[in-house]
Design an enzyme around this catalytic site. Sequence first.
Site, short mmCIF file in Angstrom:
data_model
loop_
_atom_site.label_atom_id
_atom_site.label_comp_id
_atom_site.label_asym_id
_atom_site.label_seq_id
_atom_site.Cartn_x
_atom_site.Cartn_y
_atom_site.Cartn_z
N ASP A 132 -1.03 -3.45 -7.06
CA ASP A 132 0.36 -3.87 -7.53
C ASP A 132 0.94 -4.85 -6.77
O ASP A 132 2.00 -5.25 -6.95
CB ASP A 132 1.14 -2.43 -7.65
CG ASP A 132 1.08 -1.97 -6.36
OD1 ASP A 132 0.21 -1.77 -5.75
OD2 ASP A 132 2.36 -1.31 -6.24
N HIS A 133 0.34 -5.27 -5.60
CA HIS A 133 0.87 -6.44 -4.50
C HIS A 133 0.00 -7.55 -4.72
O HIS A 133 0.46 -8.54 -4.15
CB HIS A 133 1.09 -5.78 -3.30
CG HIS A 133 1.89 -4.51 -3.36
ND1 HIS A 133 3.19 -4.67 -2.73
CD2 HIS A 133 2.01 -3.27 -3.74
CE1 HIS A 133 3.90 -3.52 -2.60
NE2 HIS A 133 3.21 -2.54 -3.16
N HIS A 169 -3.37 -3.49 -1.86
CA HIS A 169 -3.47 -2.84 -3.29
C HIS A 169 -2.87 -3.52 -4.42
O HIS A 169 -2.14 -4.58 -4.32
CB HIS A 169 -2.23 -1.38 -3.15
CG HIS A 169 -2.75 -0.16 -2.45
ND1 HIS A 169 -1.85 0.48 -1.71
CD2 HIS A 169 -3.90 0.12 -2.16
CE1 HIS A 169 -2.78 1.56 -1.07
NE2 HIS A 169 -3.83 1.23 -1.69
N HIS A 181 10.44 -1.32 -5.13
CA HIS A 181 9.39 -0.45 -5.16
C HIS A 181 9.79 0.89 -5.57
O HIS A 181 9.25 2.00 -4.94
CB HIS A 181 8.70 -0.26 -3.83
CG HIS A 181 7.27 -0.02 -4.06
ND1 HIS A 181 6.54 1.35 -3.98
CD2 HIS A 181 6.03 -0.83 -4.17
CE1 HIS A 181 5.31 1.14 -3.97
NE2 HIS A 181 5.00 -0.10 -4.21
N ASP A 197 4.46 -1.64 1.74
CA ASP A 197 4.63 0.09 1.38
C ASP A 197 4.37 0.66 2.74
O ASP A 197 3.53 0.25 3.81
CB ASP A 197 3.48 0.36 0.70
CG ASP A 197 3.83 0.09 -0.74
OD1 ASP A 197 4.55 -0.77 -1.20
OD2 ASP A 197 2.76 0.18 -1.70
#
Length: 307
Positions: free
Chosen positions: A67-68, A65, A269, A211
Site C-alpha cells: 500500500d506504499h 509494503h 493512514h 508505518d
Amino acid sequence: MDLYFMGTNAGVPSLERNVTSLALRLLDERRSFWLFDCGEGTQHQILRSPLKLSKLENIFITHLHGDHLFGLPGLISSRAYQGGDTPLTIYGPQGLKRYITTVLELSESRINYKMDIVEHDGGTVFEDESFRVEAALLDHRIPSYGYRIIEKDQPGKLDTALLKKYGISPGPLYGKLKRGESVQAPNDKTVHAAEVLGKSKKGRIVTILGDTRPCPAALELAKDADVLVHESTFLHELAGIAHTYHHSTARQAAEAAKYAGVKELFLTHFSSRYKNNEQMDRIQQEAESIFKDTTLAVEHVLYPVER
C-alpha cells in the site's frame, strides 16, 4: 512549501480514500515536488491534482509494503509520457532496487530519462544547497523509515536602495553579499554583508513517518518540527490491535507530537473501518484532546507549511 495528500487509507483503497501517497511541493524558485510513498493509483490521483509528473524530482519510500509502493512502476513508466525527461531519484529501504528493476524488466518497460535508485539504512540520505533529508528506522513489521526534511536557513533580503547608493547593481556582487561575503563597490568602498543584508529566514522542518508503533526514533525525527505527518491507523480503543500489527493510534500520534514539540500534526493512514464523518470526528477529537493543532489529512487539499 505545501503538503498535498493523494492517499490516506491504510492497507487497501476504499470508496472514500486511496492508499498512501503524499506530495511535498517545494519553493516557487525550485518549481518541483517530492513524493513520499506511492501506493496503487497514485498516478491517477496526480491527474486530478495541480501536480505535474514532469516536475517530480525525488521519491522517498518509507517501506516495502504494497500500500506504499505498488503504484511506483506505473508512475515511473508514465512519467516520460507526461513530459518528464529530467533525472529522477528514488530513495528507500534495501530491496527497493530489486523490486523496481524486476518489474520494469519483466514488463519490458523503457524510460527515456535518468533514474537512480538509492537504498539506505538511515542517516542523511539527501542534501543540496537548500534541503537536507535525514532518515531513521521506526518500529514496524518490516523495515520502515521516517524522513525529516530540513529546509536550510535562507539569507535575508538585500537593501537594494542602499546598494544603489554604493553603485552596486544586481549581478555577481549580489550573490556574494547574500553568501555573507564582503565586496568592493565601484568607489573602492568595502561593503560588508551585515550592512546591507536583512535578517535570515529560518528554514522549516517537515517530518513524514512511515508505518510505526510509538518509538524513540519517531520522536527524534519529529523534534521541534513545523509539521509532523503521523500514521493514525486506529482509535485508541484498539490499541492492542495497533500494537499487534505494528501501528499507532490517534492518541499515540498526538502524544508524539506533544512530546516532540511540533507545531502542527497531520494524521493519515486511517483504517478502512473508519468510513463516515462521525467516526473520523472521533479520531480528530481523540488526538485534539492531547494536541490541539491536529488536522485529519484530506486528499486533494493543499496544506501550506507555515514558518
